[in-house]
Design a protein around this motif. Structure first.
Motif, short mmCIF file in Angstrom:
data_model
loop_
_atom_site.label_atom_id
_atom_site.label_comp_id
_atom_site.label_asym_id
_atom_site.label_seq_id
_atom_site.Cartn_x
_atom_site.Cartn_y
_atom_site.Cartn_z
N ASP A 192 0.83 -1.20 0.00
CA ASP A 192 0.00 0.00 0.00
C ASP A 192 0.86 1.26 0.00
N ALA A 193 1.88 1.27 0.87
CA ALA A 193 2.76 2.43 0.95
C ALA A 193 3.56 2.60 -0.34
N MET A 194 4.03 1.49 -0.90
CA MET A 194 4.81 1.55 -2.13
C MET A 194 3.97 2.07 -3.29
N ILE A 195 2.74 1.57 -3.39
CA ILE A 195 1.86 2.03 -4.46
C ILE A 195 1.56 3.51 -4.32
N THR A 196 1.30 3.93 -3.07
CA THR A 196 1.02 5.35 -2.84
C THR A 196 2.21 6.22 -3.20
N ALA A 197 3.40 5.77 -2.81
CA ALA A 197 4.61 6.56 -3.08
C ALA A 197 4.89 6.69 -4.57
N VAL A 198 4.40 5.73 -5.37
CA VAL A 198 4.64 5.76 -6.82
C VAL A 198 3.45 6.36 -7.56
N VAL A 199 2.24 5.89 -7.23
CA VAL A 199 1.06 6.28 -7.99
C VAL A 199 0.68 7.74 -7.73
#
Length: 251
Positions: free
Chosen positions: A24-31
């Motif tokens: 979730d955090a990785m997707i947020t940081a990228v998306v």
């Protein structure tokens, strides 16, 4: 020294595994930075006059915004280690427990390199055409890494000091605020007078101006470069020292 390097390497690998598991955090940081890039370019870009193509102007700012999002998650990760018993466990072992902070910082640098590459890729698909030489690319990446290092060490300090995930997550607000009140999205000359002074004298603006000039293949004013490096190195060292002292005080 060899033992310390081994500990840092081990905990950095652990930090990367934690990043991989926290999808979730990785997707947020990228998306989220990509969405912001699309929003500003497609919705506002046609109405904003920056003297150059807006995609060229805004990309460096979005890259630093992405770095800020990625670094902010470090505060949460450190807080979990502090409150979850990981640090106490390390202190009972023949390991320099403070290396857990360094491990989180290294993992953040790697994660932000990935998110930065993705933002670059999307911006190129949208028409961004950097004219930097290989040396200028290297310098731009170096400045970005210095910025990420400073923000990440500050996030680590916050993670050591706070006592709840909500408080650690509040660090994200400050990280989001600084790029918006800088030259990331509009020239500072267009801001109201009372706000322009802050935008011109906060750390994000010279970093963005340096990265933007390097990627454009233009001449980077020496005073801007010096100011960007001074902000990043000064705040980075101060944050790292403060995080180390705060960590020791928590014993």
């Amino acid at each position: 020294m060899t033992a310390v390097l081994r500990d840092v390497t081990t905990l950095s690998v652990r930090g990367l595994r934690l990043v991989r598991r926290d999808l979730d955090a990785m997707i947020t940081a990228v998306v989220l930075p990509v969405v912001i890039l699309l929003l500003f370019v497609l919705v506002f870009g046609g109405a904003l006059d920056t003297g150059t193509g807006y995609i060229t102007y805004v990309t460096p700012g979005v890259i630093l915004l992405a770095a800020g999002f990625g670094a902010a998650n470090t505060a949460l990760a450190v807080e979990r280690d502090m409150s979850g018993g990981m640090v106490e466990r390390l202190r009972s072992m023949p390991v320099a427990a403070w290396t857990v902070l360094t491990g989180h910082v290294v993992a953040s640098l790697v994660k932000n390199l990935v998110s930065t590459a993705i933002v670059f890729g999307v911006s190129i698909l949208m028409g961004f055409r950097p004219e930097a030489t290989a040396l200028e690319w290297l310098a731009a990446v170096g400045v970005i890494l210095l910025f990420v290092g400073w923000i990440t060490w500050l996030a680590a300090l916050v993670g050591v000091l706070v006592r709840s995930p909500d408080a650690a997550g509040g660090f994200t607000f400050g990280v989001m605020f600084l790029p918006y009140v800088s030259s990331a999205f509009v020239p500072v000359e267009t801001l109201p007078t009372w706000l322009r002074g802050f935008a011109e004298h906060q750390p994000v603006t010279p970093v963005i101006e340096t990265v933007r000039a390097l990627l454009a293949g233009g001449t980077v004013p020496g005073d801007v470069v010096a100011l960007a490096l001074a902000w990043c190195l000064g705040l980075g060292v101060a944050s790292a020292v403060a995080a180390g002292l705060a960590f020791r005080a928590c014993r």
